[in-house]
Motif scaffolding. Sequence first.
Motif, PDB file in Angstrom:
ATOM      1  N   UNK A 111       0.838  -1.315   0.065  1.00 15.81           N
ATOM      2  CA  UNK A 111      -0.069  -0.033   0.045  1.00 15.81           C
ATOM      3  C   UNK A 111       0.730   1.294   0.101  1.00 15.81           C
ATOM      4  N   UNK A 112       1.910   1.321   0.726  1.00 17.27           N
ATOM      5  CA  UNK A 112       2.741   2.537   0.821  1.00 17.27           C
ATOM      6  C   UNK A 112       3.480   2.440  -0.682  1.00 17.27           C
ATOM      7  N   UNK A 113       3.531   1.684  -1.327  1.00 18.62           N
ATOM      8  CA  UNK A 113       4.132   1.688  -2.706  1.00 18.62           C
ATOM      9  C   UNK A 113       3.085   1.863  -3.684  1.00 18.62           C
ATOM     10  N   UNK A 114       1.854   2.138  -3.254  1.00 24.15           N
ATOM     11  CA  UNK A 114       0.811   2.165  -4.189  1.00 24.15           C
ATOM     12  C   UNK A 114       0.581   1.114  -5.024  1.00 24.15           C
ATOM     13  N   UNK A 115       1.041   0.182  -4.676  1.00 23.18           N
ATOM     14  CA  UNK A 115       0.711  -1.195  -5.488  1.00 23.18           C
ATOM     15  C   UNK A 115      -0.625  -1.659  -5.197  1.00 23.18           C
ATOM     16  N   UNK A 116      -1.233  -1.437  -4.171  1.00 30.07           N
ATOM     17  CA  UNK A 116      -2.653  -1.624  -3.891  1.00 30.07           C
ATOM     18  C   UNK A 116      -3.382  -0.358  -3.304  1.00 30.07           C
ATOM     19  N   UNK A 117      -4.584  -0.243  -3.422  1.00 31.17           N
ATOM     20  CA  UNK A 117      -5.316   1.001  -2.860  1.00 31.17           C
ATOM     21  C   UNK A 117      -5.613   0.948  -1.731  1.00 31.17           C
ATOM     22  N   UNK A 118      -5.915   2.062  -0.932  1.00 32.03           N
ATOM     23  CA  UNK A 118      -6.364   2.034   0.471  1.00 32.03           C
ATOM     24  C   UNK A 118      -7.562   1.305   0.793  1.00 32.03           C
ATOM     25  N   UNK A 119      -8.521   1.410  -0.318  1.00 27.79           N
ATOM     26  CA  UNK A 119      -9.892   0.815   0.127  1.00 27.79           C
ATOM     27  C   UNK A 119      -9.786  -0.463  -0.099  1.00 27.79           C
ATOM     28  N   UNK A 120      -8.855  -1.037  -0.879  1.00 29.42           N
ATOM     29  CA  UNK A 120      -8.683  -2.757  -0.767  1.00 29.42           C
ATOM     30  C   UNK A 120      -8.120  -2.880   0.282  1.00 29.42           C
ATOM     31  N   UNK A 121      -7.135  -2.199   0.645  1.00 35.25           N
ATOM     32  CA  UNK A 121      -6.254  -2.556   1.725  1.00 35.25           C
ATOM     33  C   UNK A 121      -7.346  -2.805   3.086  1.00 35.25           C
ATOM     34  N   UNK A 122      -8.042  -1.869   3.194  1.00 36.73           N
ATOM     35  CA  UNK A 122      -8.889  -1.782   4.315  1.00 36.73           C
ATOM     36  C   UNK A 122      -9.810  -2.979   4.400  1.00 36.73           C
ATOM     37  N   UNK A 123     -10.350  -3.221   3.140  1.00 31.25           N
ATOM     38  CA  UNK A 123     -11.258  -4.550   2.886  1.00 31.25           C
ATOM     39  C   UNK A 123     -10.775  -5.868   3.280  1.00 31.25           C
ATOM     40  N   UNK A 124      -9.317  -5.854   3.007  1.00 29.88           N
ATOM     41  CA  UNK A 124      -8.647  -7.052   3.189  1.00 29.88           C
ATOM     42  C   UNK A 124      -8.433  -7.088   4.832  1.00 29.88           C
ATOM     43  N   UNK A 125      -8.056  -6.122   5.308  1.00 29.20           N
ATOM     44  CA  UNK A 125      -7.958  -6.112   6.816  1.00 29.20           C
ATOM     45  C   UNK A 125      -9.177  -6.417   7.684  1.00 29.20           C
ATOM     46  N   UNK A 126     -10.153  -5.577   7.015  1.00 30.68           N
ATOM     47  CA  UNK A 126     -11.453  -6.088   7.735  1.00 30.68           C
ATOM     48  C   UNK A 126     -11.729  -7.458   7.530  1.00 30.68           C
ATOM     49  N   UNK A 127     -11.612  -7.908   6.443  1.00 27.66           N
ATOM     50  CA  UNK A 127     -11.809  -9.626   6.430  1.00 27.66           C
ATOM     51  C   UNK A 127     -10.932 -10.391   7.571  1.00 27.66           C
ATOM     52  N   UNK A 128      -9.892  -9.843   7.751  1.00 28.10           N
ATOM     53  CA  UNK A 128      -8.918 -10.639   8.702  1.00 28.10           C
ATOM     54  C   UNK A 128      -9.796 -10.788   9.961  1.00 28.10           C
ATOM     55  N   UNK A 129     -10.706  -9.678  10.303  1.00 26.81           N
ATOM     56  CA  UNK A 129     -11.367  -9.830  11.611  1.00 26.81           C
ATOM     57  C   UNK A 129     -12.303 -10.761  11.708  1.00 26.81           C
ATOM     58  N   UNK A 130     -12.638 -11.498  10.885  1.00 28.87           N
ATOM     59  CA  UNK A 130     -13.482 -12.610  10.566  1.00 28.87           C
ATOM     60  C   UNK A 130     -13.091 -13.857  10.119  1.00 28.87           C
ATOM     61  N   UNK A 131     -12.087 -13.708   9.104  1.00 28.54           N
ATOM     62  CA  UNK A 131     -11.789 -15.022   8.396  1.00 28.54           C
ATOM     63  C   UNK A 131     -10.805 -15.932   9.382  1.00 28.54           C
ATOM     64  N   UNK A 132     -10.356 -17.196   8.944  1.00 21.54           N
ATOM     65  CA  UNK A 132      -9.683 -18.079   9.664  1.00 21.54           C
ATOM     66  C   UNK A 132      -8.282 -17.523   9.257  1.00 21.54           C
ATOM     67  N   UNK A 133      -7.201 -17.548  10.164  1.00 18.99           N
ATOM     68  CA  UNK A 133      -5.971 -16.763   9.712  1.00 18.99           C
ATOM     69  C   UNK A 133      -5.280 -17.449   8.521  1.00 18.99           C
ATOM     70  N   UNK A 134      -5.495 -18.756   8.711  1.00 20.69           N
ATOM     71  CA  UNK A 134      -4.574 -19.388   7.448  1.00 20.69           C
ATOM     72  C   UNK A 134      -5.211 -19.306   6.033  1.00 20.69           C
ATOM     73  N   UNK A 135      -6.678 -19.144   5.951  1.00 19.56           N
ATOM     74  CA  UNK A 135      -7.238 -19.042   4.736  1.00 19.56           C
ATOM     75  C   UNK A 135      -6.920 -17.529   4.396  1.00 19.56           C
ATOM     76  N   UNK A 136      -7.000 -16.631   5.453  1.00 21.33           N
ATOM     77  CA  UNK A 136      -6.783 -15.055   5.151  1.00 21.33           C
ATOM     78  C   UNK A 136      -5.244 -15.092   4.455  1.00 21.33           C
ATOM     79  N   UNK A 137      -4.225 -15.571   5.231  1.00 21.43           N
ATOM     80  CA  UNK A 137      -2.816 -15.466   4.705  1.00 21.43           C
ATOM     81  C   UNK A 137      -2.800 -15.965   3.212  1.00 21.43           C
ATOM     82  N   UNK A 138      -3.428 -17.196   3.038  1.00 18.01           N
ATOM     83  CA  UNK A 138      -3.221 -17.679   1.664  1.00 18.01           C
ATOM     84  C   UNK A 138      -3.575 -16.744   0.609  1.00 18.01           C
ATOM     85  N   UNK A 139      -5.063 -16.425   1.146  1.00 19.23           N
ATOM     86  CA  UNK A 139      -5.613 -15.588   0.261  1.00 19.23           C
ATOM     87  C   UNK A 139      -5.100 -14.187  -0.139  1.00 19.23           C
TER      88      UNK A 139
END
Lengths: 260, 422
Positions: B230-258
């Motif tokens: 995100x710092x390098x602008x390779x992924x945007x802020x909104x998607x970073x937040x979406x991914x981080x939000x999903x971390x709060x629900x998902x199983x950690x191993x699946x999240x890491x892999x995805x």
Amino acid sequence: MITIGIDLGTAAIKVVFIDKDNFLWGKALPTLPQHVKICEQLLKEGMETVSVKKEDIAGIATTGYGKRLFPGSKKIIDEISANAVGACVLSKRRARTIINIGGQDVKVIKVSPEGKVEDFKMNDKCAAGTGRFFEMAGRILDAPVGEFGDLSFQSLSQVCINSTCAVFAESEIVSLLSMGKSRNDIIAGLHKSVARRISELTGSLYLEEAIYLDGGPAANKGLNLAIKEELMRDINVFERPQFTVAFGAAIILSEKMSVN
Amino acid sequence: MFHKKEKIESMWLNSAERNNSKAKIEQKIKKEIQEEYRRQADSLRKRDDFREELEYFLEILSLPISPREVKKRFSGPFVGLYCIQAPLELFDALGFHPIRLCSGSLAIQRLSAPFLPALSCPLIKSCISAFYLDESIEKLCDIVVVPTTCDWNTKLPEMIPEKASPLYIMELPHIKESERGQIRWLEEIYELKRFLQQRAGRKLNRRQLQISVNKYMKGWQVFGRLIEFRRKRLICGTWSIVLANAFMIDDVESWTERVNIVLKNYGNPKGNSNPGVFLAGSPVFFPYLKISELIEEAGMDILADELCTSERLMASVVYDEPSEYGLLKALSERYHLPCSCPTYIDNDRRLKNILNTMRAYNIKGIVYHLLKGCHPYDIESFYFEKVIKENGFHFLKIESDYSREDRQNILARLEAFRETLC
């Protein structure tokens, strides 16, 4: 070549024709759902008044809440930047702080001598102390908003209005009227109440001289005086305060085109 | 501490007729909630930068509207968590699936509105409302853990209806950079361990705890890469937040892999030079992505944030000593000391982190997002504004809630703010 600025505000649509940085013509009409029609009507009237043909027009810049609604826009400009540039040119680069009272918001803008926005504050979603607020008051008090200034100068004993909320102030005004308070005293109280609200909004922004007031309600001399007293600073008002933003948009487009 | 609630729900109407009307209203609200989630997910799918592999995260974030799917997808028992101070690794080691209970739904708020102060924090309103649904993730949880962070959380037990899962309160020391505060928090972690053991019907196994810490460590590493992208602008802020939000629900191993898959396909820098901003302040959680979306619509890139629903989630636990004490102490420290939640009294770290990040990545401005009623962030905003401006950065405070009607007003400010950064 003529450049045109259209400010599609929440309360009024303003169209301004300029030649370089000279104000040629400007007119405002109340905002209605048919934005494009109103713009076209104003453009037609402007072209006739200034006696210009379509081919003499370099371009149209739009600003204000409806800035994306007019399809013929050559440049879309945010209203804060347009206001800063407009105030800078009209004040001959003197303006450092602009207080803009719009239809549904109040903005305090700090501007550089070059017309660049340095900082700004704007009220959140609340019509307190804005043009809408005065419209509501005018309706209940049965007085045209354009006469508020003169009426407030006839006040003998200013009334204290506690609420600047457009909804609660309405019931407060009704109560005051039923208590026998005079219309003029209530209007003077309204000015004071709005001035206090603006003073709170400035918050941590240091109000640098020279301070200019613009937006539709800035034409109200009673309100200007109340703001001046509340801020304890000199307040300047443009000759046509309603058109500063549209003028600024036209200037930005004109400058951009001359650079290109 | 174990809380049993007095009847608040009796405030809902009693007679059969009234219950019937309540059920109808609930059905209507449910539909509105589903529509709200669907609309937000669809708007993300329509973005130019949407990639197929992001669909997984939208599915995860849509789980709150289909709690039965949660049961199918993850193995319980489930523990619902408020805030970010309770260590995920500890729950995992005792066989619980931790889910952070956050909500960005506006539609759901109607369910709790009659029972809460009008100026309640929107996030709390939405979270509490979920307890009033007949089915929700909140109600699926076998236990709910609440650290006493802000006043809203502290009063949460009073606001949650009787039928809710048992609440476990963790008393958070609000002075953290003192030995006393750290000892107290470690004691709380031990107390939590005892409680969880009781609920799980088994003792904590040191080896299992180490496995869980290591498992999460991989997750933290990927989280770190996501931030770097995100710092390098390779992924945007909104998607970073979406991914981080999903971390709060998902199983950690699946999240890491995805997330790894996503990062693999997001390797090219964006071809524009939008000014970068730092997003600070109150949490942002799906489907409430208004702020990040508007920042991007106004032509700015969110290069960093400190949201407790995004970058602040990253605990990055490392341990020196793999004994049970060593692991629990490491967890206690990592989830407490670096946390820059404004509910702490000694919170200089928060401002320092923001300033350091802004300097390091040439970020010229900060958008300080405030949810109406979120007092700790509001209080800190004034001092922050002063210091941030003194340090030569631009500052814009935006106060909002989950409604959509102020989008134009916010956009106007963001567009002007962008001009100040150019």
